[in-house]
Design a protein around this motif. Structure first.
Motif, PDB file in Angstrom:
ATOM      1  N   LYS A  11       0.840  -1.210   0.000  1.00 23.22           N
ATOM      2  CA  LYS A  11       0.000   0.000   0.000  1.00 23.22           C
ATOM      3  C   LYS A  11       0.872   1.255   0.000  1.00 23.22           C
ATOM      4  O   LYS A  11       0.577   2.225  -0.700  1.00 23.22           O
ATOM      5  CB  LYS A  11      -0.939  -0.001   1.201  1.00 23.22           C
ATOM      6  N   PHE A  12       1.938   1.235   0.789  1.00 24.79           N
ATOM      7  CA  PHE A  12       2.849   2.376   0.826  1.00 24.79           C
ATOM      8  C   PHE A  12       3.520   2.574  -0.538  1.00 24.79           C
ATOM      9  O   PHE A  12       3.584   3.689  -1.056  1.00 24.79           O
ATOM     10  CB  PHE A  12       3.902   2.179   1.927  1.00 24.79           C
ATOM     11  N   ALA A  13       4.019   1.487  -1.117  1.00 22.79           N
ATOM     12  CA  ALA A  13       4.689   1.568  -2.417  1.00 22.79           C
ATOM     13  C   ALA A  13       3.724   2.088  -3.488  1.00 22.79           C
ATOM     14  O   ALA A  13       4.096   2.931  -4.315  1.00 22.79           O
ATOM     15  CB  ALA A  13       5.239   0.204  -2.813  1.00 22.79           C
ATOM     16  N   LEU A  14       2.497   1.600  -3.469  1.00 21.09           N
ATOM     17  CA  LEU A  14       1.508   2.040  -4.459  1.00 21.09           C
ATOM     18  C   LEU A  14       1.202   3.528  -4.283  1.00 21.09           C
ATOM     19  O   LEU A  14       1.115   4.270  -5.271  1.00 21.09           O
ATOM     20  CB  LEU A  14       0.236   1.204  -4.352  1.00 21.09           C
ATOM     21  N   SER A  15       1.064   3.983  -3.045  1.00 23.23           N
ATOM     22  CA  SER A  15       0.777   5.410  -2.830  1.00 23.23           C
ATOM     23  C   SER A  15       1.936   6.276  -3.319  1.00 23.23           C
ATOM     24  O   SER A  15       1.721   7.330  -3.925  1.00 23.23           O
ATOM     25  CB  SER A  15       0.465   5.694  -1.358  1.00 23.23           C
ATOM     26  N   GLN A  16       3.172   5.835  -3.097  1.00 19.87           N
ATOM     27  CA  GLN A  16       4.336   6.589  -3.576  1.00 19.87           C
ATOM     28  C   GLN A  16       4.409   6.580  -5.107  1.00 19.87           C
ATOM     29  O   GLN A  16       4.711   7.598  -5.726  1.00 19.87           O
ATOM     30  CB  GLN A  16       5.624   6.013  -2.984  1.00 19.87           C
ATOM     31  N   ALA A  17       4.118   5.429  -5.706  1.00 21.32           N
ATOM     32  CA  ALA A  17       4.141   5.330  -7.167  1.00 21.32           C
ATOM     33  C   ALA A  17       3.063   6.222  -7.790  1.00 21.32           C
ATOM     34  O   ALA A  17       3.308   6.878  -8.812  1.00 21.32           O
ATOM     35  CB  ALA A  17       3.945   3.877  -7.599  1.00 21.32           C
ATOM     36  N   LYS A  18       1.894   6.271  -7.180  1.00 24.78           N
ATOM     37  CA  LYS A  18       0.825   7.144  -7.694  1.00 24.78           C
ATOM     38  C   LYS A  18       1.253   8.609  -7.600  1.00 24.78           C
ATOM     39  O   LYS A  18       1.048   9.385  -8.546  1.00 24.78           O
ATOM     40  CB  LYS A  18      -0.461   6.934  -6.892  1.00 24.78           C
ATOM     41  N   HIS A  19       1.830   8.976  -6.472  1.00 16.90           N
ATOM     42  CA  HIS A  19       2.286  10.355  -6.287  1.00 16.90           C
ATOM     43  C   HIS A  19       3.298  10.741  -7.368  1.00 16.90           C
ATOM     44  O   HIS A  19       3.163  11.780  -8.022  1.00 16.90           O
ATOM     45  CB  HIS A  19       2.892  10.509  -4.885  1.00 16.90           C
ATOM     46  N   CYS A  20       4.300   9.892  -7.566  1.00 17.59           N
ATOM     47  CA  CYS A  20       5.333  10.186  -8.563  1.00 17.59           C
ATOM     48  C   CYS A  20       4.793  10.098  -9.987  1.00 17.59           C
ATOM     49  O   CYS A  20       5.236  10.828 -10.868  1.00 17.59           O
ATOM     50  CB  CYS A  20       6.530   9.257  -8.379  1.00 17.59           C
ATOM     51  N   ARG A  21       3.822   9.230 -10.206  1.00 18.84           N
ATOM     52  CA  ARG A  21       3.232   9.105 -11.543  1.00 18.84           C
ATOM     53  C   ARG A  21       2.481  10.387 -11.912  1.00 18.84           C
ATOM     54  O   ARG A  21       2.512  10.817 -13.064  1.00 18.84           O
ATOM     55  CB  ARG A  21       2.305   7.894 -11.596  1.00 18.84           C
ATOM     56  N   ARG A  22       1.813  10.998 -10.934  1.00 16.23           N
ATOM     57  CA  ARG A  22       1.124  12.278 -11.179  1.00 16.23           C
ATOM     58  C   ARG A  22       2.116  13.372 -11.566  1.00 16.23           C
ATOM     59  O   ARG A  22       1.842  14.207 -12.406  1.00 16.23           O
ATOM     60  CB  ARG A  22       0.377  12.732  -9.925  1.00 16.23           C
ATOM     61  N   ILE A  23       3.281  13.360 -10.916  1.00 14.94           N
ATOM     62  CA  ILE A  23       4.266  14.423 -11.112  1.00 14.94           C
ATOM     63  C   ILE A  23       5.124  14.190 -12.356  1.00 14.94           C
ATOM     64  O   ILE A  23       5.279  15.073 -13.190  1.00 14.94           O
ATOM     65  CB  ILE A  23       5.170  14.550  -9.868  1.00 14.94           C
ATOM     66  N   SER A  24       5.688  12.987 -12.458  1.00 15.92           N
ATOM     67  CA  SER A  24       6.691  12.754 -13.512  1.00 15.92           C
ATOM     68  C   SER A  24       6.390  11.585 -14.433  1.00 15.92           C
ATOM     69  O   SER A  24       7.190  11.281 -15.307  1.00 15.92           O
ATOM     70  CB  SER A  24       8.059  12.533 -12.863  1.00 15.92           C
ATOM     71  N   GLY A  25       5.281  10.902 -14.208  1.00 15.20           N
ATOM     72  CA  GLY A  25       4.951   9.764 -15.076  1.00 15.20           C
ATOM     73  C   GLY A  25       5.712   8.499 -14.730  1.00 15.20           C
ATOM     74  O   GLY A  25       6.006   7.688 -15.603  1.00 15.20           O
ATOM     75  N   CYS A  26       6.047   8.304 -13.470  1.00 18.79           N
ATOM     76  CA  CYS A  26       6.782   7.124 -13.009  1.00 18.79           C
ATOM     77  C   CYS A  26       6.202   5.843 -13.613  1.00 18.79           C
ATOM     78  O   CYS A  26       4.992   5.646 -13.657  1.00 18.79           O
ATOM     79  CB  CYS A  26       6.719   7.052 -11.488  1.00 18.79           C
TER      80      CYS A  26
END
Length: 132
Positions: free
Chosen positions: A65-80
């Protein structure tokens, strides 16, 4: 994408395609601070894969859950584009990961890692097909 059958995962060390490192593999067996920092680093770089690992006694549900929340955050910003792989030991864990993927509006690439248990694989495939 690399076919998952060609990946080797070493707990606490990384994800490898042959001998080339293509991701990280934090485990619930590691200290909390190391788990967190590994997730941050893997997603910010970004690495190709982030395999969150655990045991039956300490499944990686919270770490996933933590990893997914971080990936979503970065995906919004930089397209992770880091693909998150979550180790699952029972059908309920698989269903939780599938549900998280279905509800993810940013479509972070998500997969499961399963032990060599034919019944669990069968259940996972049924669960996946039911979610389509």
């Amino acid at each position: 994408d690399l076919p998952l059958s060609r990946l080797e995962i070493e707990s606490g060390i990384g994800v490898f395609n042959h001998t080339r490192k293509v991701g990280s593999a934090p485990s619930t067996m590691q200290a909390q601070q190391l788990q967190t920092s590994t997730v941050y680093e893997s997603i910010r770089r970004p690495e190709g894969y982030l395999a969150v690992l655990g045991t039956q006694e300490q499944p990686p549900s919270k770490l996933f859950k933590f990893a997914l929340s971080q990936a979503k955050h970065c995906r919004r910003i930089s397209g992770c584009t880091t693909r998150i792989l979550c180790e699952c030991f029972d059908a309920q864990q698989v269903e939780s990961v599938i549900s998280a993927a279905r509800l993810d509006d940013l479509q972070v690439p998500i997969g499961v890692i399963l032990p060599p248990d034919v019944n669990l694989w069968r259940e996972a495939i049924l669960l996946r097909d039911q979610q389509k």
